[in-house]
Design a protein around this motif. Structure first.
Motif, short mmCIF file in Angstrom:
data_model
loop_
_atom_site.label_atom_id
_atom_site.label_comp_id
_atom_site.label_asym_id
_atom_site.label_seq_id
_atom_site.Cartn_x
_atom_site.Cartn_y
_atom_site.Cartn_z
N PRO A 150 0.81 -1.22 0.00
CA PRO A 150 0.00 0.00 0.00
C PRO A 150 0.85 1.27 0.00
N ARG A 152 3.69 1.64 -1.52
CA ARG A 152 4.09 1.84 -2.92
C ARG A 152 2.91 2.42 -3.72
N GLN A 153 1.72 1.89 -3.48
CA GLN A 153 0.54 2.40 -4.18
C GLN A 153 0.24 3.84 -3.78
N CYS A 154 0.50 4.17 -2.51
CA CYS A 154 0.30 5.55 -2.06
C CYS A 154 1.25 6.50 -2.77
N ARG A 157 -0.20 7.11 -5.98
CA ARG A 157 -1.39 7.93 -5.81
C ARG A 157 -1.03 9.38 -5.57
N GLN A 206 -5.63 -4.63 1.45
CA GLN A 206 -4.21 -4.31 1.50
C GLN A 206 -3.32 -5.53 1.32
N ASP A 209 -2.86 -8.37 -2.75
CA ASP A 209 -1.95 -8.46 -3.89
C ASP A 209 -0.64 -9.18 -3.56
N SER A 376 -8.96 5.36 2.52
CA SER A 376 -8.04 4.27 2.24
C SER A 376 -7.53 3.67 3.54
#
Length: 705
Positions: A150, A152-154, A157, A206, A209, A376
């Motif tokens: 998450p 990394r995804q943040c 984002r 979270q 993946d 989130s």
């Protein structure tokens, strides 16, 4: 029981924790210390060690090399040295882990009694625990607190393009450290005996993946906090002096944020939202407690960079006199800060890019402040449970400002959120948390016969599957009666069939005090999980997933129904690979039109409309009834001995599918009048007692006691 916690990150000590002194000295330390003290109050817990790393701290007067520190008579902090005596941030700990593992094994070998279970906090500690498990056979559980994927995804984002500076430059060392952390987390998922998550979002989104993701090995235990101090807090003269010296109009409502100044907390976006909204500036002051600082140059780079950006934004928008941002505050000041904001009819904001849970949201709720929270992560669970605020997209400054203005201006809504927030004290308390936690650990360490005390599934020749909401739960005396009755049903498997997700089902059963089920049919039959032999974790039935996948085209269904204005997609938490969930207007008979539209596109799918507004679209082969029949066949249970119970239209398929169908007296949706249910038994009793009555009716019919 002897519990050994392993926690390597941040500056951990028994008293006067220096929160915010480093980027890793945050809420997880408070949680761990409070957990240990709450656990120690249980007479069944004999000893708790919190094992951490010893290091030199030239940035603090604290002694972080002291070998042992007493928290209370049962709880001690144990510090073990590694080759490098210096403090290290979590990203730099990895090459110290082998030596720490060796030191921990030596420490355990020197004890009169080995711990019953290890509890690893964060991925680096899980790597250590996995090493100890391999060498000494000790079971371990894992709590991530926050996760690398998450994060990394943040970063994506936030538009950073990677873990690097605010200029967009990619820091390849940071990327490598994050990749290493994600690898450790995946190993923890694979090797931990079970994983503790703080929210459904963490358990179902979270973690999803990670290659080693197995939802049945994750148990959601809502975090707790000692909230009474916040409930009873009053503003102090010191807090008033600390904040009001910044403000031209100190009596205006306050938009309050309390967070470490790290990138994930997204404090810069909160300042932008405030700075870009003249209406919000006119309505309220902005107050930010972002840890303590002396010189920016002496801080860790991430903290220093974020503080510089915050100060730049305050200057850029010329917010002087409207923003309070004290350099220093004491831990003891925090309850008074919440109270100061409450007296001014303020709001609390946590707009982190991702928030694993959000203990500050609970503090604010207990103190009487409505909240604006990121959509989130864990705040989804808090807002769902407490109804004490609104969720926002943390990347939209407009959404943040609009949500704050709407709550400030809607006084009845503000008051309702304030009242509802008081439930946080009851819902997130330590006795409830440690009771569940200790029962999980006890099951993990007990031998099989004493744990189950029942025949295994293969030895049982009857099966009971119940809907949850309105059938099993909703009547506390009925739950108690059911538990007592089921204890005598040694030859019967018990499970639930529900529209809830797997983790939501386990949560509601735990809250109600019901027996742990042998199986969970969840998401309206889209998933099946069966209890493992250890009595703690569950295993997903992948054969069922393969079976229902035949002919299913999820994206085609989404595309076909996506432009219908009558449908609104439910939250990501309610979506599954084999279930698409919508909301519709109450009273609309929408299901036939959806079936026609799908059929026109050659799509074979099942549409279920229940509880007035809920619409679920599933593969044609998926349903609660088909799933229960599948389990009966799997375990060799004659369908005349497979009992199903429900109360609503959501249960029709299951009640039709099996001959021993029970409708509890508190049914809804005109269930009794539904065609095809003439064989069903209508109980005189409601809820769980109606289930008992129905099973006994069918047992009497078949002359089976």
């Amino acid at each position: 029981m002897f519990i050994m916690h392993i926690a390597l990150q941040g500056c951990l000590r028994a008293h006067d924790v220096e929160y915010g002194i480093t980027a890793d000295t945050g809420g997880h330390i408070r949680y761990l210390l409070e957990l240990a003290q709450a656990s120690a109050r249980d007479h069944a817990i004999e000893r708790i060690d919190i094992v951490t790393r010893a290091f030199d701290a030239d940035f603090s007067a604290g002694d972080y090399r002291k070998p042992c520190e007493c928290l209370n008579p049962k709880v001690h902090i144990v510090r073990l040295p590694t080759p490098d005596p210096a403090y290290r941030a979590k990203e730099a700990l990895w090459d110290q882990l082998p030596a720490f593992t060796d030191a921990l094994v030596d420490y355990i070998d020197g004890l009169e009694r080995a711990p019953d279970v290890l509890h690893a906090h964060y991925a680096d500690a899980a790597d250590v625990a996995a090493g100890v498990k391999a060498r000494r056979g000790l079971p371990f559980v894992f709590t991530a607190h926050s996760l690398g994927l998450p994060k990394r995804q943040c970063a994506a984002r936030a538009g950073q393009g990677g873990q690097g500076s605010h200029s967009g430059h990619i820091d390849h060392g940071a990327v490598e450290a994050l990749d290493r952390r994600i690898g450790f987390e995946n190993v923890a998922l694979a090797q931990a005996d079970f994983v503790i998550a703080s929210s459904r979002d963490e358990a179902e989104i979270q973690y999803a993946d990670y290659p080693a993701y197995e939802p049945g090995r994750i148990r959601v235990i809502r975090p707790a906090s000692d909230l009474q101090v916040f409930e009873k807090a009053e503003p102090t003269p010191r807090v008033q002096r600390m904040l009001e010296r910044f403000l031209v109009e100190p009596d205006k409502p306050a938009l309050l944020a309390i967070a470490r100044p790290v990138t994930r907390k997204n404090l810069a976006s909160l300042i932008r939202a405030y700075g870009e909204s003249p209406a919000l500036q006119k309505r309220a002051n902005l107050v930010i407690l972002a840890g303590g600082r002396q010189s920016l140059d002496a801080l860790e780079p991430e903290i220093a960079d974020n503080l510089r950006e915050m100060l730049h934004l305050i200057d850029h928008y010329d917010l002087y006199g409207r923003v309070a941002y004290p350099k220093q505050h004491r831990v003891a000041d925090v309850p008074g800060v919440y109270a100061w904001a409450r007296e001014r009819a303020g709001l609390f904001a946590n707009v982190a890019f991702n928030e694993p849970f959000g203990l500050t949201l609970l503090e604010a709720a207990a103190a009487g402040l409505p909240v604006i929270a990121t959509d989130s992560g864990g705040p989804n669970d808090i807002i769902e449970q407490c109804h004490n605020g609104v969720l926002v997209n943390p990347c939209s400054t407009d959404a943040i400002a609009e949500a704050a203005l709407a709550l400030f201006e809607d006084v009845p809504r503000w008051q309702a959120c304030q009242r509802n927030g008081r439930d946080a004290i009851r819902l997130f308390d330590w006795p409830r948390h440690v009771d569940y936690y200790h029962r999980l650990l006890a099951r993990l360490r007990e031998p099989q016969p004493s744990r189950r005390g029942r025949n295994t599934p293969c030895q049982r020749d009857a099966l009971l599957a119940c809907d949850i909401d309105g059938t099993l739960v909703g009547c506390a005396p009925g739950v108690r009666a059911f538990n007592g009755w089921y204890h005598g049903q040694a030859h019967m498997m018990f499970g639930v069939a529900t529209g809830r997700s797997f983790h939501s089902a386990l949560q509601i059963l735990e809250q109600a005090g019901l027996h742990w089920p042998d199986f969970v049919v969840s998401s309206v039959g889209a998933e099946i999980h069966c209890l493992d032999a250890n009595g703690v974790t569950y295993r997903r039935d992948d054969a069922w997933q393969t079976h229902i996948d035949v002919g299913w085209s999820r994206q085609a269904v989404v595309d076909t129904l996506g432009d219908m204005p009558e449908l609104v997609a439910q939250s990501p938490l309610e979506q599954r690979e084999h279930k698409i969930s919508y909301l519709c207007e109450a009273g609309s008979d929408i299901a036939p039109r959806l079936r026609e539209r799908l059929a026109a596109q050659g799509l074979d799918a099942r549409v279920i409309h229940s509880n007035g507004r809920c619409v679920d679209v599933l593969p044609a082969r998926a349903s609660k009834g088909a799933a229960v029949a599948w389990l009966a066949d799997r375990y060799g249970v004659n369908r005349e001995r497979a009992y199903v119970a429900g109360d609503s239209a959501n249960d029709v398929d299951m009640l039709k599918a099996l001959p021993c169908a029970i409708i509890v007296a508190n049914y809804c949706d005109g269930l009794v009048a539904t065609s095809g249910l003439a064989h069903a038994y209508l109980a005189r009793a409601t809820h769980a007692r109606g289930v008992i009555e129905g099973v006994e009716h069918f047992q009497a019919q078949s002359h089976v006691s």
